[in-house]
Design a protein around this motif. Sequence first.
Motif, mmCIF file in Angstrom:
data_model
loop_
_atom_site.group_PDB
_atom_site.id
_atom_site.type_symbol
_atom_site.label_atom_id
_atom_site.label_comp_id
_atom_site.label_asym_id
_atom_site.label_seq_id
_atom_site.Cartn_x
_atom_site.Cartn_y
_atom_site.Cartn_z
ATOM 1 N N ALA A 145 20.473 7.224 31.150
ATOM 2 C CA ALA A 145 21.426 7.395 30.272
ATOM 3 C C ALA A 145 21.686 8.786 29.905
ATOM 4 C CB ALA A 145 20.831 6.824 28.935
ATOM 5 N N SER A 146 20.850 9.732 30.252
ATOM 6 C CA SER A 146 21.008 11.238 30.256
ATOM 7 C C SER A 146 21.683 11.773 31.346
ATOM 8 C CB SER A 146 19.797 12.028 29.627
ATOM 9 O OG SER A 146 18.882 11.875 30.586
ATOM 10 N N GLN A 147 21.792 11.171 32.372
ATOM 11 C CA GLN A 147 22.324 11.473 33.645
ATOM 12 C C GLN A 147 23.426 10.645 34.320
ATOM 13 O OE1 GLN A 147 20.797 14.193 35.501
ATOM 14 N NE2 GLN A 147 19.484 14.290 33.692
ATOM 15 N N LEU A 148 24.313 10.284 33.220
ATOM 16 C CA LEU A 148 25.575 9.551 33.547
ATOM 17 C C LEU A 148 26.641 10.409 34.184
ATOM 18 C CD1 LEU A 148 25.972 7.723 30.037
ATOM 19 C CD2 LEU A 148 24.944 6.957 32.349
ATOM 20 N N ALA A 149 26.670 11.570 34.151
ATOM 21 C CA ALA A 149 27.681 12.403 34.935
ATOM 22 C C ALA A 149 27.316 12.289 36.594
ATOM 23 C CB ALA A 149 27.469 13.861 34.682
ATOM 24 N N GLN A 150 26.268 12.155 36.824
ATOM 25 C CA GLN A 150 25.983 11.839 38.242
ATOM 26 C C GLN A 150 26.389 10.437 38.836
ATOM 27 O OE1 GLN A 150 22.123 13.060 40.146
ATOM 28 N NE2 GLN A 150 21.362 13.807 37.973
ATOM 29 N N PHE A 151 26.668 9.574 37.996
ATOM 30 C CA PHE A 151 27.196 8.347 38.524
ATOM 31 C C PHE A 151 28.777 8.292 38.509
ATOM 32 C CE2 PHE A 151 22.867 7.888 36.833
ATOM 33 C CZ PHE A 151 22.408 6.897 37.749
ATOM 34 N N LYS A 152 29.301 9.098 37.766
ATOM 35 C CA LYS A 152 30.895 9.146 37.602
ATOM 36 C C LYS A 152 31.600 9.445 39.205
ATOM 37 C CE LYS A 152 30.977 8.915 33.107
ATOM 38 N NZ LYS A 152 31.093 7.893 32.388
ATOM 39 N N ASN A 153 32.498 8.727 39.138
ATOM 40 C CA ASN A 153 33.744 8.776 40.542
ATOM 41 C C ASN A 153 32.524 8.577 41.793
ATOM 42 O OD1 ASN A 153 35.642 9.927 39.029
ATOM 43 N ND2 ASN A 153 34.510 11.868 38.927
ATOM 44 N N LYS A 154 31.737 7.810 41.493
ATOM 45 C CA LYS A 154 30.994 7.135 42.872
ATOM 46 C C LYS A 154 31.733 5.795 43.330
ATOM 47 C CE LYS A 154 27.690 10.195 43.050
ATOM 48 N NZ LYS A 154 28.262 11.542 43.234
ATOM 49 N N ALA A 189 18.263 -0.435 34.794
ATOM 50 C CA ALA A 189 19.033 0.466 35.106
ATOM 51 C C ALA A 189 20.629 -0.009 35.409
ATOM 52 C CB ALA A 189 18.665 1.079 36.330
ATOM 53 N N GLN A 190 20.875 -1.050 35.967
ATOM 54 C CA GLN A 190 22.122 -1.575 36.264
ATOM 55 C C GLN A 190 22.464 -1.801 34.864
ATOM 56 O OE1 GLN A 190 22.444 -5.650 37.648
ATOM 57 N NE2 GLN A 190 24.403 -4.979 38.976
ATOM 58 N N SER A 191 22.026 -2.493 33.934
ATOM 59 C CA SER A 191 22.635 -2.892 32.560
ATOM 60 C C SER A 191 22.843 -1.626 31.675
ATOM 61 C CB SER A 191 21.398 -3.599 31.786
ATOM 62 O OG SER A 191 21.289 -5.088 32.284
ATOM 63 N N ILE A 192 21.927 -0.691 31.718
ATOM 64 C CA ILE A 192 22.400 0.730 31.088
ATOM 65 C C ILE A 192 23.446 1.439 31.580
ATOM 66 C CG2 ILE A 192 21.376 3.027 30.770
ATOM 67 C CD1 ILE A 192 18.621 1.791 30.806
ATOM 68 N N LEU A 193 23.704 1.334 32.959
ATOM 69 C CA LEU A 193 24.961 1.955 33.431
ATOM 70 C C LEU A 193 26.100 1.139 33.175
ATOM 71 C CD1 LEU A 193 23.577 2.953 37.012
ATOM 72 C CD2 LEU A 193 24.316 4.517 35.114
ATOM 73 N N GLN A 194 26.127 -0.302 33.318
ATOM 74 C CA GLN A 194 27.168 -1.121 32.739
ATOM 75 C C GLN A 194 27.763 -0.981 31.402
ATOM 76 O OE1 GLN A 194 25.971 -5.066 34.322
ATOM 77 N NE2 GLN A 194 26.962 -4.591 36.365
ATOM 78 N N HIS A 195 26.506 -0.668 30.609
ATOM 79 C CA HIS A 195 26.733 -0.458 29.186
ATOM 80 C C HIS A 195 27.649 0.838 28.815
ATOM 81 C CE1 HIS A 195 26.086 -0.914 24.922
ATOM 82 N NE2 HIS A 195 25.631 0.470 24.906
ATOM 83 N N HIS A 196 27.380 1.659 29.639
ATOM 84 C CA HIS A 196 28.148 2.780 29.640
ATOM 85 C C HIS A 196 29.448 2.998 30.456
ATOM 86 C CE1 HIS A 196 24.300 4.369 27.747
ATOM 87 N NE2 HIS A 196 25.093 4.997 26.999
ATOM 88 N N GLY A 197 29.804 1.895 31.030
ATOM 89 C CA GLY A 197 31.197 1.787 31.511
ATOM 90 C C GLY A 197 31.191 1.979 33.008
ATOM 91 N N ILE A 198 29.986 2.073 33.572
ATOM 92 C CA ILE A 198 29.834 2.199 35.224
ATOM 93 C C ILE A 198 29.720 0.737 35.748
ATOM 94 C CG2 ILE A 198 28.861 3.233 36.905
ATOM 95 C CD1 ILE A 198 27.889 5.553 34.904
ATOM 96 N N SER A 199 30.943 0.183 36.153
ATOM 97 C CA SER A 199 30.961 -1.001 36.689
ATOM 98 C C SER A 199 30.493 -1.407 38.176
ATOM 99 C CB SER A 199 32.255 -1.820 36.493
ATOM 100 O OG SER A 199 33.213 -1.172 36.884
ATOM 101 N N ASN A 200 30.284 -0.503 38.937
ATOM 102 C CA ASN A 200 30.292 -0.505 40.453
ATOM 103 C C ASN A 200 28.734 -0.463 41.015
ATOM 104 O OD1 ASN A 200 30.452 2.055 39.667
ATOM 105 N ND2 ASN A 200 31.404 2.884 41.410
ATOM 106 N N VAL A 201 28.139 -1.021 39.955
ATOM 107 C CA VAL A 201 26.555 -1.039 40.109
ATOM 108 C C VAL A 201 26.080 -2.134 40.890
ATOM 109 C CG1 VAL A 201 24.455 -0.252 39.122
ATOM 110 C CG2 VAL A 201 26.320 0.655 38.155
ATOM 111 N N ILE A 202 25.319 -2.153 41.952
ATOM 112 C CA ILE A 202 24.472 -2.840 42.701
ATOM 113 C C ILE A 202 23.195 -3.021 42.450
ATOM 114 C CG2 ILE A 202 23.996 -4.122 44.784
ATOM 115 C CD1 ILE A 202 26.777 -3.087 45.611
ATOM 116 N N ASP A 203 22.404 -3.988 41.974
ATOM 117 C CA ASP A 203 20.983 -4.055 41.698
ATOM 118 C C ASP A 203 20.473 -4.354 43.043
ATOM 119 O OD1 ASP A 203 18.414 -4.350 41.340
ATOM 120 O OD2 ASP A 203 18.684 -5.868 39.704
ATOM 121 N N GLY A 204 19.863 -3.312 43.942
ATOM 122 C CA GLY A 204 19.284 -3.312 45.229
ATOM 123 C C GLY A 204 17.909 -4.163 45.150
#
Length: 103
Positions: A52-61, A77-92
């Motif tokens: 949650a504190s490193q969201l900037a690293q996930f932007k524009n990927k 982690a996928q849930s946290i990212l999606q909650h913050h609007g990062i929808s292109n996350v795959i749970d590997g």
Amino acid sequence: MGFFSAIFGTTDNTQLVEAIKEGAFLVDVRTPGEFASGSVKGAVNIPLDRIASQLAQFKNKKNVVVFCRSGNRSGQAQSILQHHGISNVIDGGTVGNVKECVG
């Protein structure tokens, strides 16, 4: 990767393999100690408690793949990212699963 697919072996890694081929941002969400013991080539370590504190690293990927030891933390982690609007996350799922897909 869901709980039942992990148990019964019905995981379809097609989406994961394609994302990796396209240069997905690979994120190992295990602890630094676990990461130091070996991970996937090209992966970065962002422990679950820092996601949650490193969201900037996930932007524009284009694609983000998260993984861990058992698949539990990667799901969180996928849930946290999606909650913050990062929808292109795959749970590997597991580090082993992602390693197999990297080839």
